[in-house]
Design an enzyme around this catalytic site. Sequence first.
Site, mmCIF file in Angstrom:
data_model
loop_
_atom_site.group_PDB
_atom_site.id
_atom_site.type_symbol
_atom_site.label_atom_id
_atom_site.label_comp_id
_atom_site.label_asym_id
_atom_site.label_seq_id
_atom_site.Cartn_x
_atom_site.Cartn_y
_atom_site.Cartn_z
ATOM 1 C CD1 TRP A 9 -1.776 2.427 5.724
ATOM 2 C CD2 TRP A 9 -3.032 3.996 4.375
ATOM 3 N NE1 TRP A 9 -2.220 1.939 4.177
ATOM 4 C CE2 TRP A 9 -2.695 2.980 3.655
ATOM 5 C CE3 TRP A 9 -3.568 5.230 4.033
ATOM 6 C CZ2 TRP A 9 -3.531 3.082 2.400
ATOM 7 C CZ3 TRP A 9 -4.270 5.225 2.832
ATOM 8 C CH2 TRP A 9 -4.092 3.994 2.082
ATOM 9 C CD1 TRP A 14 -7.665 -7.523 7.484
ATOM 10 C CD2 TRP A 14 -6.230 -8.386 6.019
ATOM 11 N NE1 TRP A 14 -6.454 -7.344 8.008
ATOM 12 C CE2 TRP A 14 -5.418 -7.799 7.164
ATOM 13 C CE3 TRP A 14 -5.297 -8.577 4.861
ATOM 14 C CZ2 TRP A 14 -4.110 -7.877 7.246
ATOM 15 C CZ3 TRP A 14 -4.144 -8.812 4.895
ATOM 16 C CH2 TRP A 14 -3.312 -8.381 6.173
ATOM 17 N NE ARG A 15 -6.513 -9.102 11.514
ATOM 18 C CZ ARG A 15 -6.150 -9.163 12.808
ATOM 19 N NH1 ARG A 15 -6.028 -10.147 13.392
ATOM 20 N NH2 ARG A 15 -6.515 -7.884 13.700
ATOM 21 C CD GLU A 45 -2.696 -1.344 2.254
ATOM 22 O OE1 GLU A 45 -2.807 -0.610 3.027
ATOM 23 O OE2 GLU A 45 -3.573 -2.376 2.327
ATOM 24 C CD GLU A 63 -4.111 -6.209 2.785
ATOM 25 O OE1 GLU A 63 -5.123 -5.540 3.110
ATOM 26 O OE2 GLU A 63 -2.683 -6.332 3.088
ATOM 27 C CE1 TYR A 123 -9.803 -4.996 3.554
ATOM 28 C CE2 TYR A 123 -7.907 -3.738 2.743
ATOM 29 C CZ TYR A 123 -8.399 -4.845 3.257
ATOM 30 O OH TYR A 123 -7.325 -5.782 3.518
#
Length: 391
Positions: free
Chosen positions: A198, A331-332, A193, A300, A263
């Site tokens: 971030w 993702w998880r 990313e 992702e 996302y």
Amino acid sequence: MKNKIRILLIGLIVATFYQAEAQKTNTKSSLLDKKATRKTTILYKNLQKNINKGILFGHQDDLAYGVNWRYEAGRSDVKEITGDYPSVYGWDLGGIENKSPINTDDVPFDKMRQYIIDGHERGGVITLSWHFDNPLTGNDAWDTTPKSLASALPGGESHEKFKGWLDEAAKYMLTLKDKKGRLIPILYRPYHELTGTWFWWCKNNASPEEFKTLWRFTIDYFQQKGLHNLIYVYNTADFNSKEEFLEYYPGSDYADILSFDKYQYSDPIIDNSFIESCQKQFKIMNEVAKEENKIMAFAETGYETIPYDKWWTNTLMKAIGDYKISYVLVWRNHGWQEKENKMHYYAPYKGHKSEADFLKFYNLDNILFEKEAAKECLYNRYFIKLFNIKL
């Protein structure tokens, strides 16, 4: 005598076929690591071939925990719905730099090693990211203190510390071996990313040349440490143009796969922006991939708690569209997250409202879970076993 001749003829036919297949794949791009292990080369060539057959489905931390369970042998939220495991397993090295016994996602590194071995033995593909600490301050990956990345470069004040961190990661990855002691191929996604803001390695914290230097140094360093089982995944967040995607790109000789992360945050029933944005980015990345002779991935993605019951077939598939990508990973499934006081999961579990749609997604011809994906490697495994080829 007849039997010996017959065996030789069969061997000649099979070897000729295998050579022809190899020649076909050799017309495509080769791995950046010219000393890559045989197993790693085979995986990469299979990923190249499989983009015309379908998309591998992946899930982060799939074997370690799910919604309302943790560390139960053989369990997987994905498998409990489909009867099949994901074909790609995502894991993270965060914490290895400090010799922590558990990673940034609370998975013990010893358990993670076994999960990686288990997934690989069934024919799954392994991918690793690394949310490692800020080398300048010692704080977590989300600390964007200025000049943090520069400090890790050769000559920087944190460079020796940073090399020590790479040593810890290399030592761990060198323990990821199959039952015959061969290194397991890994899709390694460093500095993920990078077009975001971030992490300490993101573009807001470094010039293009600083980032490229760090990337190239890391790859060269790992190869010097004997890591020849890594397939390197260049990974961005948002970008709006080809120039922006390539601004921090380290070059064709330092990347094997191109990818981005994105996302879903808004309600897809009333907001089509996720699909539109993904399509825009895939179009740009696809142009670069053709020019650079690379394959692509959706490294992702996800929609936290999946509140839209048809997200899989009506949103995710539309977001990917007709673009040929090697894999997509969600993702998880951490379940309840204490710090944020909410549920945190991206794949459905048994009884979830999107379960039926996830089964439709699973049954799509161009979506490959572990059983079907493993079949694509059978001809390699058969030849290897028949002729006792050392990988």
